[in-house]
Design an enzyme around this catalytic site. Sequence first.
Site, PDB file in Angstrom:
ATOM      1  N   ASP A   1      -2.921   5.145  -9.076  1.00 62.80           N
ATOM      2  CA  ASP A   1      -1.741   4.978  -8.242  1.00 62.80           C
ATOM      3  C   ASP A   1      -0.520   5.139  -9.144  1.00 62.80           C
ATOM      4  OD1 ASP A   1      -0.952   3.340  -5.422  1.00 62.80           O
ATOM      5  OD2 ASP A   1       0.485   3.085  -7.061  1.00 62.80           O
TER       6      ASP A   1
ATOM      7  N   HIS B   1      -1.339  -4.924  -6.619  1.00 60.66           N
ATOM      8  CA  HIS B   1      -0.189  -5.767  -6.962  1.00 60.66           C
ATOM      9  C   HIS B   1      -0.446  -7.236  -6.640  1.00 60.66           C
ATOM     10  CE1 HIS B   1       1.977  -2.180  -7.821  1.00 60.66           C
ATOM     11  NE2 HIS B   1       2.114  -1.799  -6.569  1.00 60.66           N
TER      12      HIS B   1
ATOM     13  N   ASP C   1       0.361   8.832  -4.249  1.00 61.72           N
ATOM     14  CA  ASP C   1       1.797   8.790  -4.534  1.00 61.72           C
ATOM     15  C   ASP C   1       2.269   9.512  -5.801  1.00 61.72           C
ATOM     16  OD1 ASP C   1       0.482   6.759  -5.874  1.00 61.72           O
ATOM     17  OD2 ASP C   1       1.602   5.133  -4.944  1.00 61.72           O
TER      18      ASP C   1
ATOM     19  N   HIS D   1       2.087   3.427  -9.294  1.00 57.75           N
ATOM     20  CA  HIS D   1       2.651   2.137  -9.678  1.00 57.75           C
ATOM     21  C   HIS D   1       1.633   1.341 -10.484  1.00 57.75           C
ATOM     22  CE1 HIS D   1       4.632   3.236  -5.758  1.00 57.75           C
ATOM     23  NE2 HIS D   1       5.661   3.153  -6.578  1.00 57.75           N
TER      24      HIS D   1
END
Length: 309
Positions: free
Chosen positions: A159, A117, A236, A161
């Site tokens: 991931d 990110h 996740d 996200h």
Amino acid sequence: MQVFYATQFVLPLPPGHRFPMAKYQLLRDRLADELPSVRLGQALPATDGELALVHTPAYIQSIADGTLDPRAMREIGFPWSEAMAERARRSVGATISACRASLREGVSANIAGGTHHSYADKGGGFCVFNDAAVASRLMQAEWARSHARPLRVAIVDLDVHQGNGTARIFRGDPSVFTLSMHGQKNFPFRKEESDLDVDLPDGCGDEEYLHALDLALDELDRRFDPGLVIYLAGADPHEGDRLGRLKLTWDGLEARDRRVFDWAWQRRVPLAFAMAGGYGTRIEDTVQVQVNTFRVAARYHERWQNRSR
């Protein structure tokens, strides 16, 4: 198999903070106890020059001296401290070392990392510096010293996200292919455009996920020929994750890992991996997902060693 860590740097987080800092030491302890083929090595910090291959000098300095705007620090999600700044450098350094080792031995890993990110000039979502981006740029620079053909890097981000920072950093760069497979309605809510984005619905389970991954890897194969894969093996997507919103089982996640490692092995492309996110309701579940990834990785590392004998 060489595995790099910076678990000695523990962020002083306030009580109730949702980032599971303890998972890294728990993972390191499990690997030391259960996988004798793993060679643990302490990560060196990334230098200013290495970070500047991706990040702006002003951002690097603001993290080093704690002068980053408070709003920007809140976007990262950590309070500033010297330990935070040092750990961020070491997390990048661990992925750099893992990439170097994978180019020699086939497979290597960072116990942390996957900080996707982070943009060139800002962080976000518990990500300070973008380890995969910095490592990609540095490996390309080191490779160019002794090879005529440029090093092409595929970043396979699984991931849950989207890797928005990575996508933005490499937008329009034909030497790096960004693949992100993530929850469509999950963070970040304003997504960037990767070279290949695979949006998954809430509640996606093993069968749907693995079918989508097979299609994505086929598409990657059609469009790109990497000399290095950096794999973000997020825990996740697991059904027990507080932030994931997907429903992958233990078996589904292990099958995911096997597909990625096998894709790289079949093409004899070295692979370095980082653990990325994991926010299990039970921290032990997150660590177990990651231990399972290392078990798969160790088998593929052994294949590489047998090939070289």
